[in-house]
Design a protein around this motif. Structure first.
Motif, PDB file in Angstrom:
ATOM      1  N   GLY A  27       0.616  -0.855   0.440  1.00 49.33           N
ATOM      2  CA  GLY A  27       0.327  -0.240  -0.397  1.00 49.33           C
ATOM      3  C   GLY A  27       1.062   1.353  -0.320  1.00 49.33           C
ATOM      4  N   GLU A  28      -0.144   2.683   0.052  1.00 52.23           N
ATOM      5  CA  GLU A  28       1.214   4.229  -0.395  1.00 52.23           C
ATOM      6  C   GLU A  28       2.131   3.917   0.953  1.00 52.23           C
ATOM      7  OE1 GLU A  28      -0.927   8.382   0.152  1.00 52.23           O
ATOM      8  OE2 GLU A  28      -2.024   7.351  -1.271  1.00 52.23           O
ATOM      9  N   ALA A  29       1.258   4.034   1.910  1.00 49.18           N
ATOM     10  CA  ALA A  29       1.824   4.148   3.890  1.00 49.18           C
ATOM     11  C   ALA A  29       2.967   3.363   3.297  1.00 49.18           C
ATOM     12  CB  ALA A  29       1.558   3.714   4.680  1.00 49.18           C
ATOM     13  N   ALA A  30       3.511   1.494   2.967  1.00 51.78           N
ATOM     14  CA  ALA A  30       4.574   0.967   2.902  1.00 51.78           C
ATOM     15  C   ALA A  30       5.256   1.592   1.939  1.00 51.78           C
ATOM     16  CB  ALA A  30       3.989  -0.352   2.990  1.00 51.78           C
ATOM     17  N   ILE A  31       4.681   2.272   0.487  1.00 48.78           N
ATOM     18  CA  ILE A  31       5.755   2.350  -0.245  1.00 48.78           C
ATOM     19  C   ILE A  31       6.431   4.294   0.436  1.00 48.78           C
ATOM     20  CG2 ILE A  31       5.486   3.410  -2.514  1.00 48.78           C
ATOM     21  CD1 ILE A  31       3.334   1.412  -3.353  1.00 48.78           C
ATOM     22  N   ARG A  32       5.356   4.907   1.088  1.00 51.90           N
ATOM     23  CA  ARG A  32       6.519   5.920   1.705  1.00 51.90           C
ATOM     24  C   ARG A  32       7.372   5.208   2.656  1.00 51.90           C
ATOM     25  NH1 ARG A  32       5.484  11.147   2.750  1.00 51.90           N
ATOM     26  NH2 ARG A  32       3.364  10.990   1.361  1.00 51.90           N
ATOM     27  N   ALA A  33       6.911   4.346   3.501  1.00 55.89           N
ATOM     28  CA  ALA A  33       8.225   4.430   4.338  1.00 55.89           C
ATOM     29  C   ALA A  33       9.338   2.898   3.523  1.00 55.89           C
ATOM     30  CB  ALA A  33       7.404   2.611   5.148  1.00 55.89           C
ATOM     31  N   ARG A  34       9.254   2.850   2.631  1.00 52.20           N
ATOM     32  CA  ARG A  34      10.561   1.871   1.752  1.00 52.20           C
ATOM     33  C   ARG A  34      10.936   3.049   0.904  1.00 52.20           C
ATOM     34  NH1 ARG A  34      11.707  -2.727  -0.492  1.00 52.20           N
ATOM     35  NH2 ARG A  34      11.546  -3.321   1.794  1.00 52.20           N
ATOM     36  N   LEU A  35      10.423   4.679   1.229  1.00 52.34           N
ATOM     37  CA  LEU A  35      11.429   5.239   0.277  1.00 52.34           C
ATOM     38  C   LEU A  35      12.327   5.975   1.310  1.00 52.34           C
ATOM     39  CD1 LEU A  35       8.517   7.620  -2.204  1.00 52.34           C
ATOM     40  CD2 LEU A  35      10.502   6.375  -2.526  1.00 52.34           C
ATOM     41  N   GLU A  36      11.774   6.231   2.391  1.00 48.20           N
ATOM     42  CA  GLU A  36      12.516   6.656   3.582  1.00 48.20           C
ATOM     43  C   GLU A  36      13.509   6.015   3.911  1.00 48.20           C
ATOM     44  OE1 GLU A  36      11.544   7.775   7.936  1.00 48.20           O
ATOM     45  OE2 GLU A  36       9.797   8.199   6.782  1.00 48.20           O
ATOM     46  N   GLN A  37      13.414   4.496   3.783  1.00 46.11           N
ATOM     47  CA  GLN A  37      14.534   3.710   3.688  1.00 46.11           C
ATOM     48  C   GLN A  37      15.829   3.731   3.032  1.00 46.11           C
ATOM     49  OE1 GLN A  37      12.883  -0.190   4.036  1.00 46.11           O
ATOM     50  NE2 GLN A  37      12.347  -0.478   6.162  1.00 46.11           N
ATOM     51  N   VAL A  38      15.135   4.192   1.785  1.00 44.49           N
ATOM     52  CA  VAL A  38      15.626   3.896   0.858  1.00 44.49           C
ATOM     53  C   VAL A  38      16.918   5.441   0.621  1.00 44.49           C
ATOM     54  CG1 VAL A  38      15.944   3.659  -1.873  1.00 44.49           C
ATOM     55  CG2 VAL A  38      14.558   1.754  -0.129  1.00 44.49           C
ATOM     56  N   ALA A  39      15.323   6.472   0.512  1.00 42.52           N
ATOM     57  CA  ALA A  39      16.516   7.396  -0.271  1.00 42.52           C
ATOM     58  C   ALA A  39      16.519   8.675   1.015  1.00 42.52           C
ATOM     59  CB  ALA A  39      15.055   8.415  -1.245  1.00 42.52           C
ATOM     60  N   GLY A  40      15.933   8.420   2.179  1.00 42.79           N
ATOM     61  CA  GLY A  40      15.865   9.075   3.650  1.00 42.79           C
ATOM     62  C   GLY A  40      14.876   9.616   3.274  1.00 42.79           C
ATOM     63  N   LYS A  41      14.962  10.413   4.758  1.00 43.07           N
ATOM     64  CA  LYS A  41      13.518  10.924   5.938  1.00 43.07           C
ATOM     65  C   LYS A  41      13.339  12.267   4.765  1.00 43.07           C
ATOM     66  CE  LYS A  41      12.055  12.324  10.184  1.00 43.07           C
ATOM     67  NZ  LYS A  41      11.824  12.812  11.606  1.00 43.07           N
ATOM     68  N   GLU A  42      14.356  13.194   4.473  1.00 41.37           N
ATOM     69  CA  GLU A  42      14.241  14.005   3.660  1.00 41.37           C
ATOM     70  C   GLU A  42      12.959  13.920   2.520  1.00 41.37           C
ATOM     71  OE1 GLU A  42      17.231  16.790   1.963  1.00 41.37           O
ATOM     72  OE2 GLU A  42      17.400  17.260   3.880  1.00 41.37           O
TER      73      GLU A  42
END
Length: 607
Positions: A202-217
């Motif tokens: 889902g969307e929240a999971a992808i956002r969390a993965r993006l935070e892992q991969v590309a950073g919180k910023e």
């Protein structure tokens, strides 16, 4: 010369030249195979930048012993039905493993959940050994050693170990974003352990993965987007204009969950951000395009990084429109990186060691400026001076009537995102206050954007005035280009460009946009014809008119060095809030920076 049949080994080595470009290509193919096998845990280990070792282990479905030989044979796959247009998996050509095995030492070990034991097969330079029994857990382990040892000339074209390691990391990151339900682990002698824990779906999971991969910023400075057009859906996240990069490494694009690098899609992203970031900067995005498998061709190249759409104009328009709509819907937002940079400049600069030294240095700066303060308050301070030897700090326990009058008429900060104006400094920067932050606005950049948006709205809400050419320009073009231009004739007329057919292979230019003045009409028409052939759109003319509007806005906006009244400053803030793109100027620079109260308190050691 007599025609002869090539050996199977040579055929595989030729194929490897397309499939296995570098160690990162090996990682891509093996990780995609693991994802297709239904793995929820994938471990990647490398050494020597992938040249010495690439090992990919997964807990997927695995392969039976009698399938291992087929797995390393060309054009053998379990992922494709009889319909070549119905491609549901990342891999489907059946070329990866035999190509890799032809140029390296390949060891493949696998076991299914139903099997009592595993099996392995070894391929060295295209020579097959096995299969034979092996101790293995459920899933598959693929080990590739001494890449390109069988074709040493290819080794000369590889980059340094660090560059190859970086390419591998980037490849894993891109695949990991598309599959947040899978845990990825990347390790090796040339890097520290990198782990992307599974985040779900889902969307929240992808956002969390993006935070892992590309950073919180990355997660903090992007807005969600969701758009559908004629059966094609676009989801994902788009970075706000104020948050951009100097390269395209943080542009993640996926077609049916397949990471791609497509020129048309890259051009669409650039067009979506054309008005809001500088030409040499790149927007930050994570885009997921979903459409019927029959409407996209992923079989363009063996590496499968390029795709071809049945209707490229539809997809391009969806990407541009989807990003712009998401940015408009999100409203005006500052980039969190701006406040961070501001804080860093305070902390790492030549900051005074104490408040007293700050006062002294401030006085010294005023003295260097000719005795005048560079700070311009909203109102003039009380005219009565201090007695000799008195404190240089004002009495804030009883604020003057003038100071109160300057503050009280301001609207409540909570009612407006950019708050209420409190001061103007250096005759160019507006200081505003909200309930929990301080806002610093570049008045020239902000007003430049507002004027530009007003000019564009006026420009595109009605036909653009045109100028009639005394002698029409005749432009010779191929018949196909002539037809494309004539199909767009009505749209071009709205922008002040009037075209007529002049024979089978020529166009007559009757009128040109008055805003452009004297132009090379032939060059303009040829450029438009090329653009229509590539993208099926005539955005080039619109871009030229927008550039003229941007130039006019730059010269017609509030200049730096102009003192503004309180009402003028607040009016500028309110207009900025009403224009979603006002977070950046026409040149892509930020128009304002927000500094949270918590950050200010941290600077003074209160937190």
């Amino acid at each position: 010369m007599k025609i002869r049949r090539l050996s199977e080994t040579m055929i595989n080595q030729i194929a490897a030249g397309e499939v296995v470009e570098r160690p990162a290509s090996v990682v891509k193919e093996l990780v995609e195979n693991a994802v297709d096998a239904g793995a929820t845990r994938i471990e990647i280990a490398t050494a020597g930048g992938g040249k010495n070792l690439v090992r990919v282990s997964d807990n997927g479905a695995g392969m039976a012993a009698d399938e291992l030989e087929l797995a390393v044979s060309r054009h053998c796959t379990s992922k494709l039905s009889d319909n070549i247009h119905d491609i549901q998996a990342l891999g489907f050509r059946g070329e990866a493993l035999p190509s890799i095995g032809s140029v390296s030492r390949l060891r493949l070990m696998s076991r299914t959940a139903q099997a009592a034991a595993g099996a392995e097969i070894v391929v060295q330079g295209g020579v097959l050994e096995g299969p034979r029994p092996a101790a293995a857990g459920t899933g598959t382990v693929v080990e590739v050693r001494d890449l390109f040892y069988a074709t040493p000339a290819r080794l000369k074209f590889l980059k340094s170990e660090r560059a190859e390691t970086t390419a591998i990391t980037d490849m894993v990151r891109r695949i990991a974003i598309a599959f947040p339900q899978v845990r990825f682990t990347l390790s090796g002698s040339d890097r520290s352990l990198t782990e992307f824990a599974a985040t779900g779906e889902g969307e929240a999971a992808i956002r969390a993965r993006l935070e892992q991969v590309a950073g919180k910023e990355f997660a903090e400075n992007t807005v969600p987007l969701d758009a559908v057009r004629e059966g094609v859906r676009l989801t994902g996240f788009a970075g706000i204009p104020a948050y951009n990069r100097g390269n395209s490494l943080q542009q993640f694009v996926y077609v049916n969950h397949r990471p791609v690098r497509d020129k048309m899609l890259s051009g669409a992203i650039r067009a979506a951000y054309a008005d809001v970031i500088a030409r040499d900067r790149y927007g930050v995005v994570a885009l997921f395009i979903t459409l019927e498998a029959a409407d996209v061709d992923v079989n363009v190249h063996p590496a499968k990084a390029d795709v071809r759409f049945r209707d490229p104009g539809l997809v391009r328009g969806l990407v541009i429109g989807g990003i712009r709509e998401a940015l408009t819907r999100s409203g005006i937002r500052p980039a969190s990186s701006g406040a961070a940079a501001m804080l860093q400049s305070f902390q790492t600069g030549s900051a005074p060691s104490s408040p007293l030294s700050a006062i002294s240095s401030g006085a010294a700066r005023r003295e260097r400026a000719g005795g005048k303060s560079v700070y311009q308050p909203l109102c003039t301070p009380p005219s009565s001076g201090f007695a000799e030897g008195a404190s240089v700090l004002p009495d804030i326990s009883r604020p003057s009537a003038n100071m109160q009058a300057a503050v009280e008429p301001q609207p409540p900060a909570a009612d407006y995102p950019l708050g209420a104006a409190r001061a103007q400094i250096h005759k160019n920067y507006i200081v505003a206050q909200t309930d929990d932050s301080l806002i610093l606005v570049d008045q020239h950049a902000a007003h430049e954007r507002l004027v530009y948006e007003a000019l564009k709205q006026a420009l595109h809400s009605r036909p653009v005035p045109s100028q009639i050419l005394l002698i029409p320009e005749i432009v010779e073009l191929p018949e196909d280009d002539v037809q494309r231009l004539l199909e767009q004739a009505e749209n071009l007329r709205r922008f002040g460009l009037v075209l007529e057919r002049f024979g089978v292979t020529a166009i007559a230019v009757r009128e040109t946009p008055a805003m452009l003045g004297e132009i090379d009409a032939c060059a303009l028409v040829r450029d438009l014809a090329d653009e229509l052939a590539e993208h099926n759109t005539a955005d080039g003319l619109k871009a030229m008119l927008d550039y003229v509007a941007a130039t006019m806005a730059c010269h017609g906006s509030v200049r730096s060095g102009r003192l503004l009244k309180v009402d003028e400053m607040n009016a500028l803030l309110r207009q900025m809030e009403a224009v979603p793109d006002s977070g950046t100027c026409n040149h892509g620079r930020p128009t304002y920076i927000e500094l949270k109260l918590a950050d200010i308190e941290r600077l003074f050691g209160r937190r």
